[in-house]
Design a protein around this motif. Structure first.
Motif, PDB file in Angstrom:
ATOM      1  N   TYR A 239       0.830  -1.201   0.000  1.00  0.00           N
ATOM      2  CA  TYR A 239       0.000   0.000   0.000  1.00  0.00           C
ATOM      3  C   TYR A 239       0.868   1.256   0.000  1.00  0.00           C
ATOM      4  O   TYR A 239       0.631   2.193  -0.777  1.00  0.00           O
ATOM      5  CB  TYR A 239      -0.934  -0.014   1.216  1.00  0.00           C
ATOM      6  CG  TYR A 239      -1.481   1.343   1.579  1.00  0.00           C
ATOM      7  CD1 TYR A 239      -2.502   1.923   0.839  1.00  0.00           C
ATOM      8  CD2 TYR A 239      -0.953   2.049   2.655  1.00  0.00           C
ATOM      9  CE1 TYR A 239      -2.991   3.187   1.164  1.00  0.00           C
ATOM     10  CE2 TYR A 239      -1.436   3.306   2.996  1.00  0.00           C
ATOM     11  CZ  TYR A 239      -2.456   3.869   2.248  1.00  0.00           C
ATOM     12  OH  TYR A 239      -2.929   5.113   2.563  1.00  0.00           O
ATOM     13  N   GLU A 240       1.883   1.297   0.854  1.00  0.00           N
ATOM     14  CA  GLU A 240       2.744   2.484   0.948  1.00  0.00           C
ATOM     15  C   GLU A 240       3.516   2.714  -0.341  1.00  0.00           C
ATOM     16  O   GLU A 240       3.725   3.863  -0.759  1.00  0.00           O
ATOM     17  CB  GLU A 240       3.694   2.339   2.133  1.00  0.00           C
ATOM     18  CG  GLU A 240       2.967   2.464   3.485  1.00  0.00           C
ATOM     19  CD  GLU A 240       3.868   2.197   4.673  1.00  0.00           C
ATOM     20  OE1 GLU A 240       4.987   1.669   4.461  1.00  0.00           O
ATOM     21  OE2 GLU A 240       3.458   2.492   5.818  1.00  0.00           O
ATOM     22  N   ASN A 272       0.985  -9.248  -8.518  1.00  0.00           N
ATOM     23  CA  ASN A 272      -0.438  -9.312  -8.847  1.00  0.00           C
ATOM     24  C   ASN A 272      -1.284  -8.576  -7.811  1.00  0.00           C
ATOM     25  O   ASN A 272      -2.250  -7.888  -8.161  1.00  0.00           O
ATOM     26  CB  ASN A 272      -0.887 -10.764  -8.967  1.00  0.00           C
ATOM     27  CG  ASN A 272      -0.425 -11.404 -10.267  1.00  0.00           C
ATOM     28  OD1 ASN A 272       0.032 -10.722 -11.173  1.00  0.00           O
ATOM     29  ND2 ASN A 272      -0.529 -12.711 -10.350  1.00  0.00           N
ATOM     30  N   PHE A 273      -0.941  -8.741  -6.535  1.00  0.00           N
ATOM     31  CA  PHE A 273      -1.675  -8.023  -5.493  1.00  0.00           C
ATOM     32  C   PHE A 273      -1.492  -6.517  -5.672  1.00  0.00           C
ATOM     33  O   PHE A 273      -2.444  -5.747  -5.512  1.00  0.00           O
ATOM     34  CB  PHE A 273      -1.194  -8.448  -4.109  1.00  0.00           C
ATOM     35  CG  PHE A 273      -1.894  -7.740  -2.984  1.00  0.00           C
ATOM     36  CD1 PHE A 273      -3.150  -8.140  -2.558  1.00  0.00           C
ATOM     37  CD2 PHE A 273      -1.304  -6.647  -2.360  1.00  0.00           C
ATOM     38  CE1 PHE A 273      -3.810  -7.473  -1.534  1.00  0.00           C
ATOM     39  CE2 PHE A 273      -1.949  -5.974  -1.327  1.00  0.00           C
ATOM     40  CZ  PHE A 273      -3.206  -6.392  -0.918  1.00  0.00           C
ATOM     41  N   LEU A 277      -4.519  -3.764  -6.063  1.00  0.00           N
ATOM     42  CA  LEU A 277      -4.698  -2.634  -5.152  1.00  0.00           C
ATOM     43  C   LEU A 277      -4.433  -1.309  -5.856  1.00  0.00           C
ATOM     44  O   LEU A 277      -5.152  -0.322  -5.632  1.00  0.00           O
ATOM     45  CB  LEU A 277      -3.769  -2.793  -3.939  1.00  0.00           C
ATOM     46  CG  LEU A 277      -3.937  -1.771  -2.818  1.00  0.00           C
ATOM     47  CD1 LEU A 277      -5.384  -1.715  -2.344  1.00  0.00           C
ATOM     48  CD2 LEU A 277      -2.991  -2.081  -1.660  1.00  0.00           C
ATOM     49  N   TYR A 278      -3.423  -1.275  -6.710  1.00  0.00           N
ATOM     50  CA  TYR A 278      -3.100  -0.033  -7.433  1.00  0.00           C
ATOM     51  C   TYR A 278      -4.274   0.410  -8.304  1.00  0.00           C
ATOM     52  O   TYR A 278      -4.670   1.582  -8.305  1.00  0.00           O
ATOM     53  CB  TYR A 278      -1.856  -0.221  -8.296  1.00  0.00           C
ATOM     54  CG  TYR A 278      -1.469   1.035  -9.066  1.00  0.00           C
ATOM     55  CD1 TYR A 278      -0.637   1.984  -8.494  1.00  0.00           C
ATOM     56  CD2 TYR A 278      -1.959   1.262 -10.350  1.00  0.00           C
ATOM     57  CE1 TYR A 278      -0.303   3.151  -9.181  1.00  0.00           C
ATOM     58  CE2 TYR A 278      -1.638   2.419 -11.038  1.00  0.00           C
ATOM     59  CZ  TYR A 278      -0.804   3.355 -10.456  1.00  0.00           C
ATOM     60  OH  TYR A 278      -0.497   4.502 -11.135  1.00  0.00           O
ATOM     61  N   ASN A 279      -4.850  -0.526  -9.048  1.00  0.00           N
ATOM     62  CA  ASN A 279      -5.962  -0.175  -9.930  1.00  0.00           C
ATOM     63  C   ASN A 279      -7.176   0.301  -9.150  1.00  0.00           C
ATOM     64  O   ASN A 279      -7.847   1.264  -9.550  1.00  0.00           O
ATOM     65  CB  ASN A 279      -6.334  -1.382 -10.807  1.00  0.00           C
ATOM     66  CG  ASN A 279      -5.482  -1.474 -12.057  1.00  0.00           C
ATOM     67  OD1 ASN A 279      -5.616  -0.675 -12.976  1.00  0.00           O
ATOM     68  ND2 ASN A 279      -4.592  -2.451 -12.096  1.00  0.00           N
ATOM     69  N   LEU A 280      -7.463  -0.344  -8.022  1.00  0.00           N
ATOM     70  CA  LEU A 280      -8.629   0.052  -7.238  1.00  0.00           C
ATOM     71  C   LEU A 280      -8.435   1.423  -6.593  1.00  0.00           C
ATOM     72  O   LEU A 280      -9.353   2.254  -6.590  1.00  0.00           O
ATOM     73  CB  LEU A 280      -8.928  -1.011  -6.170  1.00  0.00           C
ATOM     74  CG  LEU A 280      -9.351  -2.385  -6.696  1.00  0.00           C
ATOM     75  CD1 LEU A 280      -9.641  -3.332  -5.537  1.00  0.00           C
ATOM     76  CD2 LEU A 280     -10.572  -2.283  -7.606  1.00  0.00           C
ATOM     77  N   ARG A 349      -9.320 -10.643 -13.807  1.00  0.00           N
ATOM     78  CA  ARG A 349      -8.581 -11.813 -14.298  1.00  0.00           C
ATOM     79  C   ARG A 349      -7.620 -12.320 -13.245  1.00  0.00           C
ATOM     80  O   ARG A 349      -7.500 -13.527 -13.021  1.00  0.00           O
ATOM     81  CB  ARG A 349      -7.819 -11.454 -15.582  1.00  0.00           C
ATOM     82  CG  ARG A 349      -8.700 -11.240 -16.787  1.00  0.00           C
ATOM     83  CD  ARG A 349      -9.480 -12.475 -17.146  1.00  0.00           C
ATOM     84  NE  ARG A 349      -8.622 -13.537 -17.660  1.00  0.00           N
ATOM     85  CZ  ARG A 349      -9.019 -14.784 -17.874  1.00  0.00           C
ATOM     86  NH1 ARG A 349     -10.259 -15.127 -17.573  1.00  0.00           N
ATOM     87  NH2 ARG A 349      -8.198 -15.688 -18.361  1.00  0.00           N
ATOM     88  N   ILE A 350      -6.917 -11.411 -12.572  1.00  0.00           N
ATOM     89  CA  ILE A 350      -5.984 -11.817 -11.523  1.00  0.00           C
ATOM     90  C   ILE A 350      -6.729 -12.556 -10.417  1.00  0.00           C
ATOM     91  O   ILE A 350      -6.305 -13.631  -9.969  1.00  0.00           O
ATOM     92  CB  ILE A 350      -5.251 -10.590 -10.947  1.00  0.00           C
ATOM     93  CG1 ILE A 350      -4.260 -10.025 -11.969  1.00  0.00           C
ATOM     94  CG2 ILE A 350      -4.511 -10.950  -9.655  1.00  0.00           C
ATOM     95  CD1 ILE A 350      -3.656  -8.687 -11.569  1.00  0.00           C
ATOM     96  N   VAL A 351      -7.835 -11.988  -9.982  1.00  0.00           N
ATOM     97  CA  VAL A 351      -8.605 -12.576  -8.884  1.00  0.00           C
ATOM     98  C   VAL A 351      -9.204 -13.919  -9.299  1.00  0.00           C
ATOM     99  O   VAL A 351      -9.133 -14.907  -8.557  1.00  0.00           O
ATOM    100  CB  VAL A 351      -9.697 -11.600  -8.415  1.00  0.00           C
ATOM    101  CG1 VAL A 351     -10.585 -12.254  -7.362  1.00  0.00           C
ATOM    102  CG2 VAL A 351      -9.064 -10.330  -7.842  1.00  0.00           C
ATOM    103  N   ASP A 352      -9.800 -13.972 -10.493  1.00  0.00           N
ATOM    104  CA  ASP A 352     -10.404 -15.224 -10.969  1.00  0.00           C
ATOM    105  C   ASP A 352      -9.354 -16.317 -11.125  1.00  0.00           C
ATOM    106  O   ASP A 352      -9.588 -17.477 -10.760  1.00  0.00           O
ATOM    107  CB  ASP A 352     -11.107 -14.998 -12.313  1.00  0.00           C
ATOM    108  CG  ASP A 352     -12.400 -14.213 -12.169  1.00  0.00           C
ATOM    109  OD1 ASP A 352     -12.855 -14.034 -11.016  1.00  0.00           O
ATOM    110  OD2 ASP A 352     -12.955 -13.777 -13.190  1.00  0.00           O
TER     111      ASP A 352
END
Length: 378
Positions: A239-240, A272-273, A277-280, A349-352
């Protein structure tokens, strides 16, 4: 009344003429009391051999041991009838696929006096159904194999095209910068010419980002069947890093971010995480409302068997009719900011691919909440 022409005699004669179905009767305990010629033909037992025996002898041995015949009698009495397609046994122990109907019999005064059983051999029908199902399965497997090949060819095309486009795009960008510099040095750069150059460079920039997104999509598609990462990431650190990379809205305090990380570690691919998070976060910032202070709330929590990540904003929100297309490729629903419409597609796609899921709550003019469920052993 002539006993030969009595209803009982006629019914018995009629039932015995039916050769294609086994029809017999039992008492209330399932002991066989009557047996037609069709039953003898289908089951292999003569009337003398079978009358007085428990009808469960006509079931496969494992059914007899597990109490299936008794359960059928109980269900028939409770429901008024018992119907099923299942295996039944002949005298020689061979099995056949049967359609059975077991019905309780009642006297005139309503007393339960026994059961009637009708059994038909539908082995050929089942064989045809099984062969049809096998053909359909083979056709489905062949179709899936063909689709996998098409997808692989498409992935290879995307990768090759994006790779081959990088060099000319970079050259165009460099040449435009040189041209701009030459025009400035020779005092030939007018306001109109400079505006044209900036628009060209902006278009080149968007083109570059689209190529980069296509490369990322290809990477995701190729990673569908990869083993999940054994990497253990620190949620707060990721996150940081993202906050440090985001531009003006965060640095200039145009958006306020509130966090509550109840889960600090996650067993997941870090890159991937970070992409999720970056996109959201960037979408929450990008689509903030001009009518109020931008507030983004981010939290993680444990909700077995998932680690849940939630990103909520008070921004523009999403129109209800657009939600079903939200995760489509190149889908954009606000045109006042730049974007390729690829971010949420990649997030899903990453999550699925990792066996998780994503949910969206949104109200136009009030904001959106994205909740991501990561499968994790942490």
């Amino acid at each position: 009344m002539d006993p030969i022409r009595s209803p009982e005699s006629i019914n018995s004669f009629f039932i015995n003429q039916i050769k294609g179905y086994a029809i017999f009767a039992t008492d209330t305990e399932g002991i066989i009391t009557a047996w037609n010629k069709g039953a003898e033909r289908l089951k292999g037992y003569s009337e003398e051999e079978i009358v007085g025996r428990f009808y469960g002898i006509l079931h496969p041995y494992e059914y007899q041991q597990s109490g299936v015949p008794e359960q059928e009698l109980k269900l028939a009495l409770e429901n008024g009838i018992f119907e099923k397609e299942d295996w039944r046994k002949r005298k020689d122990d061979s099995l056949f696929w049967a359609k059975v109907m077991l019905t309780p019999i009642f006297s005139v005064d309503g007393q339960h006096i026994g059961f009637t059983k009708i059994t038909g051999d539908i082995s050929q029908q089942k064989e045809l159904q099984d062969r049809l199902a096998e053909r359909q399965q083979n056709a489905l497997e062949n179709k899936n194999k063909e689709l996998r090949k098409i997808n692989l060819d498409l992935d290879n095309f995307i990768y090759t095209a994006s790779h081959d486009l990088r060099s000319p795009i970079t050259n165009i960008e460099a040449l435009m910068e040189i041209l701009k510099g030459e025009l400035q040095e020779t005092n030939c750069l007018s306001a109109d010419t400079e505006e044209v150059l900036e628009r060209v460079l902006a278009s080149v920039g968007r083109f570059k980002r689209t190529v980069e997104d296509l490369t990322e999509i290809s990477r995701l598609e190729n990673g569908i069947h990869e083993n999940p990462s054994d990497e253990i990431l620190n949620v707060k650190e990721v996150y940081e890093e993202i906050i440090a990379d985001l531009d003006d809205p965060i640095k200039h305090k145009l958006c306020f971010v509130q966090t509550d990380f109840q889960v600090h570690q996650l067993k997941f691919s870090k890159k991937n995480f970070r992409s999720v998070l970056y996109n959201l976060i960037s979408n929450a910032v990008k689509y903030r409302s001009p009518k109020r202070d931008c507030i983004v709330r981010i939290y993680t929590r444990l909700e077995e068997p998932y680690v849940v990540l939630s990103v909520q904003d008070n921004g523009l929100g999403i129109n209800k009719r657009h939600r079903e297309h939200l995760f489509g490729m190149f889908r954009r629903f606000h045109d006042h900011v730049e974007g390729t419409g690829i971010g949420l597609f990649m997030v899903k796609r990453i999550v699925d691919n990792a066996g998780g899921k994503i949910e969206v709550e949104s109200e136009e003019g009030a904001g959106s909440k994205f909740t991501v469920y990561f499968k994790s052993s942490m």
